[in-house]
Design a protein around this motif. Structure first.
Motif, PDB file in Angstrom:
ATOM      1  N   UNK A   1      -2.323   2.925  14.165  1.00 14.80           N
ATOM      2  CA  UNK A   1      -2.472   2.808  12.714  1.00 14.80           C
ATOM      3  C   UNK A   1      -2.963   1.424  12.291  1.00 14.80           C
ATOM      4  N   UNK A   2      -3.204   0.544  13.266  1.00 13.63           N
ATOM      5  CA  UNK A   2      -3.667  -0.815  12.956  1.00 13.63           C
ATOM      6  C   UNK A   2      -4.962  -0.818  12.157  1.00 13.63           C
ATOM      7  N   UNK A   3      -5.889   0.094  12.496  1.00 11.97           N
ATOM      8  CA  UNK A   3      -7.185   0.139  11.826  1.00 11.97           C
ATOM      9  C   UNK A   3      -7.059   0.501  10.348  1.00 11.97           C
ATOM     10  N   UNK A   4      -5.967   1.178  10.010  1.00  8.13           N
ATOM     11  CA  UNK A   4      -5.729   1.516   8.607  1.00  8.13           C
ATOM     12  C   UNK A   4      -5.091   0.351   7.859  1.00  8.13           C
ATOM     13  N   UNK A   5      -4.042  -0.208   8.451  1.00  4.74           N
ATOM     14  CA  UNK A   5      -3.264  -1.235   7.757  1.00  4.74           C
ATOM     15  C   UNK A   5      -3.851  -2.637   7.872  1.00  4.74           C
ATOM     16  N   UNK A   6      -4.918  -2.799   8.656  1.00  2.00           N
ATOM     17  CA  UNK A   6      -5.504  -4.125   8.822  1.00  2.00           C
ATOM     18  C   UNK A   6      -6.105  -4.642   7.524  1.00  2.00           C
ATOM     19  N   UNK A   7      -6.437  -3.720   6.603  1.00  2.00           N
ATOM     20  CA  UNK A   7      -6.997  -4.118   5.314  1.00  2.00           C
ATOM     21  C   UNK A   7      -5.851  -4.403   4.338  1.00  2.00           C
ATOM     22  N   UNK A   8      -5.813  -5.592   3.743  1.00  2.00           N
ATOM     23  CA  UNK A   8      -4.675  -5.994   2.910  1.00  2.00           C
ATOM     24  C   UNK A   8      -4.466  -5.141   1.666  1.00  2.00           C
ATOM     25  N   UNK A   9      -5.512  -4.428   1.220  1.00  2.00           N
ATOM     26  CA  UNK A   9      -5.388  -3.624  -0.001  1.00  2.00           C
ATOM     27  C   UNK A   9      -5.331  -2.127   0.302  1.00  2.00           C
ATOM     28  N   UNK A  10      -4.990  -1.791   1.534  1.00  2.00           N
ATOM     29  CA  UNK A  10      -4.926  -0.388   1.948  1.00  2.00           C
ATOM     30  C   UNK A  10      -3.880   0.390   1.148  1.00  2.00           C
ATOM     31  N   UNK A  11      -2.835  -0.287   0.698  1.00  2.00           N
ATOM     32  CA  UNK A  11      -1.760   0.371  -0.059  1.00  2.00           C
ATOM     33  C   UNK A  11      -2.280   1.006  -1.350  1.00  2.00           C
ATOM     34  N   UNK A  12      -3.327   0.410  -1.934  1.00  2.00           N
ATOM     35  CA  UNK A  12      -3.909   0.973  -3.155  1.00  2.00           C
ATOM     36  C   UNK A  12      -4.506   2.341  -2.860  1.00  2.00           C
TER      37      UNK A  12
END
Length: 285
Positions: free
Chosen positions: A53-64
């Motif tokens: 899941x690193x490739x998803x959460x590596x972006x700091x604004x992924x939570x949006x």
């Protein structure tokens, strides 16, 4: 038999529309956003490793993106519950979903923007964000006008056997609800297996197309009015065009979605104008 099946659907609607359920969903959204934000920051600064899941959460604004995806899923659920009430309202909800999908895409592009200061590295992302933002705004405005026009349309969906027609639509909505959970379960399974989320909105719309076609065919049992049948058929075509737009490349998807909303606006204008020239008998046929 029809009554028993429709009661199942009614119970589902009552359950999901309970104030305490809505409150829990809101709390879940807030908690999910906070947790995903924390995980994203920890992964971004290399404090933790979440494997595939690193490739998803590596972006700091992924939570949006996560928050808007959950909102979209809830709106899909709302669309299913609206389906038995009115075909025109159901289509309006579909365009609301499309505008939210475009907004989500704009946030998705933003979540992948790692550097704000280097124009050459970020201009493509910014162009897409602007396109999706204004595309969503355009559909929002056009459908707002269309919904106001539809309120002027006389009881065009009032048939002699309206109760039975509504029951049939509830059965179809129940089938759509089952498909919704099956598609969602498959997406979650794929997520944990590969670390990628499918976002199967296009798959759901494919099922929705067949559901809408069945509604049009069933409506022929209760009305022979050409203009009403044409209107329903045009709604199905709009659903198909929305489905196609979801699979198109950036810019083209927004263009097709916007053109489709204008098509429905023109349809509503024409339908209102035509109704003024129909007799009372023709309106009820």
């Amino acid at each position: 038999m029809l009554k028993k099946i429709t009661r199942i659907f009614d119970k589902q609607v009552l359950f999901w529309e309970k104030p305490n359920i809505l409150k829990r969903i809101s709390n879940f959204l807030v908690i999910a956003f906070i947790i995903c934000s924390i995980i994203s920051l920890l992964v971004y600064f290399n404090f933790i490793d979440v494997g595939r899941f690193n490739m998803l959460f590596i972006h700091p604004f992924f939570a949006i993106e996560v928050a808007f995806t959950i909102i979209l899923i809830l709106e899909l659920l709302s669309l299913i519950f609206i389906l038995p009430k009115s075909v025109s309202i159901s289509l309006g909800k579909q365009f609301e979903l499309l505008s939210l999908i475009f907004l989500r895409n704009a946030f998705k592009e933003f979540s992948h923007l790692d550097e704000f200061l280097v124009w050459e590295d970020s201009k493509t992302v910014i162009y897409k964000m602007i396109t999706y933002s204004f595309g969503a705004l355009f559909i929002f405005i056009v459908m707002g006008i269309t919904q106001r026009l539809n309120r002027k349309i006389r009881l065009s969906e009032t048939f002699v056997n309206q109760l039975q027609f509504v029951r049939i639509k509830k059965i179809l909505a129940l089938f759509l609800l089952l498909s919704f959970f099956l598609i969602g379960a498959n997406d979650i399974y794929f997520l944990f297996k590969t670390g990628k989320y499918l976002h199967s909105f296009d798959t759901f719309y494919t099922v929705l197309i067949f559901t809408d076609i069945i509604i049009v065919l069933v409506a022929l049992r209760y009305t022979i009015n050409f203009y009403r049948v044409f209107r329903y058929s045009a709604y199905v075509l709009a659903t198909i065009l929305i489905r196609i737009s979801l699979t198109m490349e950036s810019y083209y998807d927004v263009f097709l979605g916007a053109i489709t909303s204008v098509f429905i606006l023109l349809l509503s204008l024409a339908y209102i104008h035509i109704q003024k020239g129909l007799t009372a008998k023709e309106l009820k046929s």
